[in-house]
Write an enzyme that holds these catalytic residues in place. Structure first.
Site, short mmCIF file in Angstrom:
data_model
loop_
_atom_site.label_atom_id
_atom_site.label_comp_id
_atom_site.label_asym_id
_atom_site.label_seq_id
_atom_site.Cartn_x
_atom_site.Cartn_y
_atom_site.Cartn_z
NE ARG A 130 54.03 -66.17 91.75
CZ ARG A 130 54.06 -66.84 90.59
NH1 ARG A 130 53.41 -68.00 90.49
NH2 ARG A 130 54.72 -66.38 89.54
CD GLU A 169 59.70 -70.37 88.56
OE1 GLU A 169 59.39 -69.24 88.91
OE2 GLU A 169 59.77 -70.72 87.36
CD GLU A 320 56.23 -73.33 85.90
OE1 GLU A 320 56.49 -72.20 85.44
OE2 GLU A 320 55.88 -73.51 87.08
CD1 TRP A 328 56.16 -64.23 82.74
CD2 TRP A 328 58.09 -63.43 81.95
NE1 TRP A 328 56.91 -65.30 82.29
CE2 TRP A 328 58.10 -64.84 81.80
CE3 TRP A 328 59.21 -62.72 81.50
CZ2 TRP A 328 59.16 -65.55 81.25
CZ3 TRP A 328 60.27 -63.42 80.95
CH2 TRP A 328 60.24 -64.81 80.84
CD GLU A 368 50.97 -66.00 86.50
OE1 GLU A 368 50.47 -66.94 87.13
OE2 GLU A 368 52.17 -65.95 86.18
CD GLN A 369 42.78 -61.15 83.85
OE1 GLN A 369 43.34 -60.06 83.65
NE2 GLN A 369 41.53 -61.26 84.24
C1 GLA Z 1 56.88 -69.02 86.75
C2 GLA Z 1 55.93 -69.64 87.78
C3 GLA Z 1 54.56 -69.96 87.24
C4 GLA Z 1 54.06 -68.85 86.33
C5 GLA Z 1 55.07 -68.66 85.20
C6 GLA Z 1 54.58 -67.64 84.19
O1 GLA Z 1 57.59 -70.01 86.10
O2 GLA Z 1 56.46 -70.87 88.26
O3 GLA Z 1 53.67 -70.07 88.36
O4 GLA Z 1 53.94 -67.67 87.08
O5 GLA Z 1 56.30 -68.21 85.77
O6 GLA Z 1 55.50 -67.58 83.11
#
Ligand code: GLA
Length: 688
Positions: A130, A169, A320, A328, A368-369
């Protein structure tokens, strides 16, 4: 021809009109990101039923679905999205559509390599992780307009869609040839001539003088201060243009009822670009609230909410929020039981009207499992699901009282991106953390006044009794005039360290700090010092130490008063003024030239709030308990949060309506992570 028209149409001027004012989006909502394109359609009803059972009222979809929306260039498949929106609506869940431009499909990368981002090291991105696009690419913007136009034409009047999130973002700038050419064009438009640019940037230094626009480098390495500040302004304008390119096409086809936002990430304080300027062009702003490793820092989280609210000076959404943990962080620990609920209520207390978890469920094989979710790989609830459901039920009970309400502050802290960049370009001390210095002011002022706005220096300051400006390094003549007018009209201004050193071109002001405000202060900074060791200070605000940074001040006007003085320390500062104040017009201007230790900072802030007559609407609470006050048509809502490590008891001066527990109460008991939502109903407001 079509592609040429598309390219020409897409490259719109970066600068947008002023803020688009809009009525607030619908009431208090808890929700989640949901990716129907990642699941068999027969799975959708089960997921939506579980969302509905938990009281969720919002789902964000689409922001990574470009390959499902446009599987081949110019071929759109939107019927699945129409069915997903309808299914959500059938479960009482409103939809935010994310434009899918943060993750372009493989065919786009293959057919249009000119859209790929190139990083500062010359590395060109490729497909698969991405965000591989260049934000300045006219071809990419044309393709964005096409896909967003298809979505807006199809869903712009869909009653199930209440908002649009542009991209996801905004993050990376690009050093591709198109960005470079646009940067040079941006500079030409700003300065008119190389002579003026060279003059403003002081390029006689090191024989930097430019005699051709395309000689000028990009980026913020150890370059010319004027160049680096202008580059960050160019990045801001380029993201504004990227955003406007999509907002325009949404506004052309979508119902005005559908509001436009974007979700800014980077833990809120990121300064890749000026977030306030980007937010100004939207209908409302959102941010992504992640704690990552560790636990809730209520001061930092609350301050970030207030920073986000300050960008438009209105309520916002948290688009979010981690459902207990991320994937992460160095250690992606879980928040304690009840701590996620505490974060949601703190966000609401600081002005959030919607909070959405990221994410509902992990794709079985995406990157992101391990990330926190509300249901597991089997689609069944995880332990946090019950906490989310409890929170949603509480929000439903408090929604009527909170409708149309927002925090009200008599105190403001100024946050300025130009100053952030100017100091970070040349910190002089690696220990000078501007966000940390600002949070020192915020912690002390919040404790004394219980509500603090964090705003840009260009807003209407007369709304505040007290304005504090830590690290306001760049003070343009316009900002100086606004600050002087504010003080003369009765405001109380406190300038913090490093204020007023630079002009709008990041050049040193010819006057000593605070530059254009030195005459108003009746004093100035004689010298600045990056400290290796702390230096004692004492005076009207108490005693303690200066740490990290200290400026020697002088009081020159007869009515300028020294309120803090250094003790014996590094020699240069011994006995010299550390803070000076002066009456001006009907207000006061104060300059504090040092970073103070926490206790002394707290007593200084309390003195400022007292002297400014601010902070009258506070609720007495024990240490560890935060009070968030939102004022609206129903009256004053007090959200009490126990951030402490032990249970807390709060006695009330008068009975208040307990919106969560019911009835009128004169006291509340708060366990650790505890929440209470109380209403002081305004006279004449309808009963619940
Ligand atoms: C960011 C992205 C999401 C996801 C989250 C994971 O905020 O916007 O798509 O990857 O991180 O914490």
């Amino acid at each position: 021809m079509k592609s040429l028209l598309r390219v020409l149409g897409a490259f719109l001027p970066a600068l947008a009109a002023g803020p688009a004012r809009a009525e607030p989006p619908p009431g208090l909502m808890l929700g989640s990101s949901w990716y129907p394109e990642q699941w068999p359609e027969e799975r959708w009803d089960a997921d939506l039923s579980r969302m509905q059972a938990a009281g969720l009222k919002l789902a964000r979809i689409g922001e990574f679905a470009w390959s499902s929306i446009e599987p081949a260039e110019g071929r759109y498949t939107l019927d699945w999205m129409e069915r997903a929106i309808a299914a959500a609506r059938a479960h009482g869940i409103a939809v935010v559509i994310g434009t899918p431009t943060d993750a372009p499909p493989a065919w786009l990368t293959r057919s249009h390599p000119d859209t790929l981002r190139i990083d500062a090291d010359g590395q060109r991105m490729e497909h698969g992780m991405r965000r591989q696009f260049s934000y300045s690419s006219a071809t990419y913007r044309a393709l964005c307009r096409d896909v967003v136009g298809q979505l807006a034409r199809r869903f712009g009047h869909n009653p199930g869609v209440i908002a649009w999130q542009i991209d996801n973002e905004y993050t990376e700038d690009s050093f591709d040839p198109e960005s470079r050419a646009q940067f040079h064009e941006w500079l030409r438009a700003r300065y008119g001539s190389l002579g003026e640019l060279n003059r403003r940037w002081g390029t006689a230094y090191w024989s930097e003088a430019y005699d051709a626009w395309d000689e000028i480098p990009m980026g913020t390495g150890r370059g010319n201060p004027g160049l680096m500040l202008d580059y960050k302004r160019f990045v801001t304008d380029t993201w504004r243009g990227f955003q406007k390119n999509q907002a325009d096409v949404i506004r052309r086809y979508a119902d005005p009822r559908q509001k436009i936002t974007t979700n800014l990430g980077g833990l809120g304080w990121a300064d890749r670009f000026n977030r306030r300027d980007v937010a100004a062009d939207l209908d409302f702003i959102s941010w992504d609230d992640y704690i990552g490793q560790g636990h809730l820092d209520p001061v930092r989280n609350g301050a970030t909410d207030d920073l986000v609210r300050g960008w438009r000076r209105e309520n916002f959404w948290v688009m979010e929020l981690q459902p207990a943990f991320v994937d992460w962080a160095p250690i992606s620990n879980a928040l304690d039981p009840g701590e996620t609920r505490e974060v949601v209520w703190e966000d609401i207390g600081h002005g959030a009207d919607a909070v959405a978890f990221w994410q509902w469920r992990s794709d079985l094989n995406g990157q992101e499992q391990y990330h926190g979710t509300l249901v597991g790989p089997d689609g069944e609830p995880v332990p946090l699901y019950a906490e989310a459901a409890r929170t949603a039920a509480e929000m439903a009970r408090a929604a009527a009282a909170l409708a149309g309400s927002s925090p009200r502050s008599e105190v403001a802290i100024l946050h300025d991106y130009d100053s952030r960049w100017a100091i970070d370009f040349h910190p002089q001390s690696t220990r000078y953390d501007q966000v940390g210095v600002l949070l020192d002011y915020y912690r002390g002022l919040r404790a004394a006044a219980q509500s603090v706005d964090i705003v840009d220096p260009r807003v209407r300051l007369e709304d505040y009794r007290l304005v504090a400006a830590p690290s306001l390094n760049v003070i343009s003549k316009d900002v100086a005039a606004r600050l002087e007018a504010y003080v003369r009209a009765g405001g109380h201004l406190v300038l913090g360290p490093r204020s007023g050193m630079k002009d709008a071109f990041n050049a040193l002001n010819p006057e000593r700090q605070p530059g254009p405000l030195a005459a108003d202060l009746g004093g100035r900074v004689e010298q600045f010092y990056a400290l290796l060791d702390d230096v004692p200070v004492s005076g009207e605000w108490g005693s303690g130490s200066a740490t990290i940074w200290a400026e020697e001040l002088s009081a020159r006007a007869p009515d300028a008063r020294v309120v803090l003085r250094y003790g014996a320390g590094n020699g240069w500062l011994d006995g010299r003024p550390a803070a000076v104040t002066r009456p001006l017009g009907r207000g006061t201007i104060t300059y504090l030239g040092a970073v103070l230790d926490a206790p002394l900072m707290g007593s200084a802030c309390a003195a400022w709030v007292r002297d400014a007559g601010a902070g009258g609407n506070t609720l007495a609470v024990p240490a560890g308990v935060e009070v968030c006050r939102r004022v609206g048509p129903a009256g004053e809502v007090f959200i009490l949060l126990n951030h402490g490590s032990a249970p807390a008891h709060v006695g009330l001066r008068e009975p208040l309506e307990d919106l969560l527990g019911g009835g009128a109460v004169r006291e509340v008991g708060l366990p650790r992570h505890g929440v209470a939502v109380l209403l002081r109903r305004s006279a004449g407001a309808a009963p619940p």
